[in-house]
Design a protein around this motif. Structure first.
Motif, PDB file in Angstrom:
ATOM      1  N   PHE A 127       9.334  -8.080  36.782  1.00  7.24           N
ATOM      2  CA  PHE A 127       8.622  -7.155  35.892  1.00  7.24           C
ATOM      3  C   PHE A 127       9.661  -6.173  35.361  1.00  7.24           C
ATOM      4  N   GLY A 128      10.295  -6.532  34.253  1.00  7.74           N
ATOM      5  CA  GLY A 128      11.369  -5.686  33.752  1.00  7.74           C
ATOM      6  C   GLY A 128      12.502  -5.623  34.753  1.00  7.74           C
ATOM      7  N   ALA A 129      12.819  -4.400  35.223  1.00  5.82           N
ATOM      8  CA  ALA A 129      13.915  -4.225  36.179  1.00  5.82           C
ATOM      9  C   ALA A 129      13.489  -4.441  37.615  1.00  5.82           C
ATOM     10  N   VAL A 130      12.209  -4.701  37.815  1.00  7.96           N
ATOM     11  CA  VAL A 130      11.685  -4.853  39.177  1.00  7.96           C
ATOM     12  C   VAL A 130      11.486  -6.333  39.487  1.00  7.96           C
ATOM     13  N   GLU A 131      12.041  -6.769  40.601  1.00 11.14           N
ATOM     14  CA  GLU A 131      11.920  -8.155  41.031  1.00 11.14           C
ATOM     15  C   GLU A 131      11.218  -8.182  42.384  1.00 11.14           C
ATOM     16  N   VAL A 132      10.099  -8.899  42.436  1.00  8.14           N
ATOM     17  CA  VAL A 132       9.290  -8.949  43.649  1.00  8.14           C
ATOM     18  C   VAL A 132       9.335 -10.363  44.216  1.00  8.14           C
ATOM     19  N   ALA A 133       9.839 -10.491  45.434  1.00  7.73           N
ATOM     20  CA  ALA A 133       9.891 -11.793  46.110  1.00  7.73           C
ATOM     21  C   ALA A 133       8.755 -11.847  47.120  1.00  7.73           C
ATOM     22  N   LEU A 134       7.720 -12.590  46.779  1.00  8.02           N
ATOM     23  CA  LEU A 134       6.542 -12.631  47.641  1.00  8.02           C
ATOM     24  C   LEU A 134       6.818 -13.347  48.952  1.00  8.02           C
ATOM     25  N   ASP A 136       9.520 -13.537  50.954  1.00  6.49           N
ATOM     26  CA  ASP A 136      10.147 -12.767  52.033  1.00  6.49           C
ATOM     27  C   ASP A 136       9.806 -11.281  51.977  1.00  6.49           C
ATOM     28  N   LYS A 137       8.834 -10.933  51.123  1.00  6.77           N
ATOM     29  CA  LYS A 137       8.315  -9.561  51.058  1.00  6.77           C
ATOM     30  C   LYS A 137       9.411  -8.540  50.805  1.00  6.77           C
ATOM     31  N   THR A 138      10.180  -8.811  49.761  1.00  7.17           N
ATOM     32  CA  THR A 138      11.229  -7.870  49.374  1.00  7.17           C
ATOM     33  C   THR A 138      11.063  -7.519  47.902  1.00  7.17           C
ATOM     34  N   VAL A 139      11.593  -6.356  47.536  1.00 10.59           N
ATOM     35  CA  VAL A 139      11.535  -5.923  46.143  1.00 10.59           C
ATOM     36  C   VAL A 139      12.882  -5.300  45.785  1.00 10.59           C
ATOM     37  N   ARG A 140      13.323  -5.559  44.555  1.00  9.97           N
ATOM     38  CA  ARG A 140      14.590  -5.028  44.076  1.00  9.97           C
ATOM     39  C   ARG A 140      14.371  -4.320  42.746  1.00  9.97           C
ATOM     40  N   LEU A 141      15.115  -3.249  42.565  1.00  5.39           N
ATOM     41  CA  LEU A 141      15.119  -2.518  41.298  1.00  5.39           C
ATOM     42  C   LEU A 141      16.550  -2.533  40.777  1.00  5.39           C
ATOM     43  N   TRP A 153       3.998  -1.953  50.432  1.00  9.39           N
ATOM     44  CA  TRP A 153       4.146  -3.361  50.079  1.00  9.39           C
ATOM     45  C   TRP A 153       2.774  -4.004  49.852  1.00  9.39           C
ATOM     46  N   ALA A 154       1.807  -3.673  50.678  1.00  5.14           N
ATOM     47  CA  ALA A 154       0.476  -4.262  50.541  1.00  5.14           C
ATOM     48  C   ALA A 154      -0.134  -3.927  49.178  1.00  5.14           C
ATOM     49  N   VAL A 155       0.029  -2.679  48.726  1.00  8.48           N
ATOM     50  CA  VAL A 155      -0.498  -2.287  47.415  1.00  8.48           C
ATOM     51  C   VAL A 155       0.222  -3.073  46.312  1.00  8.48           C
ATOM     52  N   LEU A 156       1.543  -3.124  46.399  1.00  4.01           N
ATOM     53  CA  LEU A 156       2.316  -3.830  45.381  1.00  4.01           C
ATOM     54  C   LEU A 156       1.964  -5.317  45.348  1.00  4.01           C
ATOM     55  N   GLU A 157       1.884  -5.924  46.512  1.00  4.55           N
ATOM     56  CA  GLU A 157       1.578  -7.357  46.599  1.00  4.55           C
ATOM     57  C   GLU A 157       0.203  -7.663  45.998  1.00  4.55           C
ATOM     58  N   ALA A 158      -0.783  -6.837  46.321  1.00  2.00           N
ATOM     59  CA  ALA A 158      -2.137  -7.065  45.795  1.00  2.00           C
ATOM     60  C   ALA A 158      -2.143  -7.007  44.267  1.00  2.00           C
ATOM     61  N   LEU A 159      -1.389  -6.077  43.703  1.00  8.05           N
ATOM     62  CA  LEU A 159      -1.361  -5.957  42.242  1.00  8.05           C
ATOM     63  C   LEU A 159      -0.536  -7.074  41.600  1.00  8.05           C
ATOM     64  N   VAL A 160       0.550  -7.462  42.244  1.00  8.32           N
ATOM     65  CA  VAL A 160       1.386  -8.543  41.690  1.00  8.32           C
ATOM     66  C   VAL A 160       0.610  -9.861  41.668  1.00  8.32           C
ATOM     67  N   LEU A 161      -0.146 -10.131  42.733  1.00  7.40           N
ATOM     68  CA  LEU A 161      -0.933 -11.367  42.769  1.00  7.40           C
ATOM     69  C   LEU A 161      -2.027 -11.377  41.709  1.00  7.40           C
ATOM     70  N   ARG A 162      -2.354 -10.201  41.210  1.00  7.20           N
ATOM     71  CA  ARG A 162      -3.393 -10.092  40.174  1.00  7.20           C
ATOM     72  C   ARG A 162      -2.799  -9.524  38.882  1.00  7.20           C
ATOM     73  N   ALA A 163      -1.521  -9.758  38.659  1.00 11.57           N
ATOM     74  CA  ALA A 163      -0.835  -9.224  37.481  1.00 11.57           C
ATOM     75  C   ALA A 163      -1.550  -9.646  36.205  1.00 11.57           C
ATOM     76  N   GLY A 164      -1.700  -8.684  35.307  1.00 10.04           N
ATOM     77  CA  GLY A 164      -2.408  -8.951  34.064  1.00 10.04           C
ATOM     78  C   GLY A 164      -3.885  -8.625  34.139  1.00 10.04           C
ATOM     79  N   ARG A 165      -4.349  -8.273  35.342  1.00 14.40           N
ATOM     80  CA  ARG A 165      -5.751  -7.908  35.507  1.00 14.40           C
ATOM     81  C   ARG A 165      -5.848  -6.494  36.066  1.00 14.40           C
ATOM     82  N   THR A 166      -6.884  -5.786  35.681  1.00 13.88           N
ATOM     83  CA  THR A 166      -7.122  -4.459  36.230  1.00 13.88           C
ATOM     84  C   THR A 166      -7.888  -4.595  37.543  1.00 13.88           C
ATOM     85  N   VAL A 167      -7.365  -3.950  38.579  1.00 15.95           N
ATOM     86  CA  VAL A 167      -8.005  -3.985  39.902  1.00 15.95           C
ATOM     87  C   VAL A 167      -8.627  -2.618  40.152  1.00 15.95           C
TER      88      VAL A 167
END
Length: 221
Positions: A127-134, A136-141, A153-167
């Protein structure tokens, strides 16, 4: 991630709840369809369903949910291993099967595969400068690893799995906090604030009155 586990074998159910909990999942365990019908109105990342329950068939229940548009991934746990059983289960709306007895490690691997498919088949999202590796549960900026707490991580993961949708905030709280009534009412907002501090303000959007959203990967530069 939040899982609904429907299993009437008390030893197996308790063991799976504890094992999955140690692997980072929020697990709501019930042993009857009546209990599952109440809990399933909440949002879950996946359902783990024993086929035969004291008060009915989980597959019949799943077929009814699918007919109403339910899309939550379902993994059936069963001692039945005939080809006809697998066909019947898949045609009833199951996404995967695991034949008892099984190793809990395999169940976790099946869940990871299920969530990879849910995320579009790729274990890593950019996502732009943010890279989310589901996986191994890591994130890079900007290529640098960013440390998150388990809740962040749980909040980020939930939103990434539903990217493009409003939760909605209530659904996101349920997915991340589960039935934990000890969590303060503004916990979600605090976690989102910390994520924005660590990953940039533009990643998680607040949709006023609707909830939170991360744009689909292809929609961000």
């Amino acid at each position: 991630m939040r899982l609904l586990l429907l299993e009437d074998d008390l030893t197996l159910g308790e063991g799976l709840r504890d094992y999955l909990g140690q692997d980072g999942y929020l697990v709501d365990w019930c042993s009857t369809l009546a209990q599952a019908r109440v809990l399933a109105s909440d949002p879950y990342d996946a359902w783990l369903l024993d086929w035969n329950l004291p008060d009915g068939s989980a597959l019949d229940w799943l077929r009814g949910l699918r007919s109403k548009g339910a899309k939550t991934p379902a993994l059936v746990l069963t001692a039945r291993d005939l080809l006809s059983d697998r066909i019947h289960g898949l045609d009833s709306g199951a996404d995967d099967f695991l034949v008892k007895p099984f190793a809990p490690e395999e169940l976790c691997a099946r869940l990871r595969a299920l969530f990879r498919r849910m995320a579009g088949g790729t274990p890593c999202k950019t996502f732009g400068a943010v890279e989310v590796a589901l996986a191994d549960k890591t994130v890079r900026l900007h290529g640098q690893r960013v440390e998150l707490t388990a809740r962040e991580w749980a909040v980020l993961e939930a939103l990434v799995l539903r990217a493009g949708r409003t939760v909605s905030a209530s659904d996101l709280e349920a997915l991340v906090l589960g039935l934990d009534s000890e969590i303060s009412s503004n916990a979600l907002q605090v976690h989102v604030f910390h994520l924005r501090s660590k990953l940039g303000k533009g990643l998680i959007q607040t949709m006023r009155g609707l909830g939170y959203r991360i744009e689909a990967p292809h929609a961000i530069g």
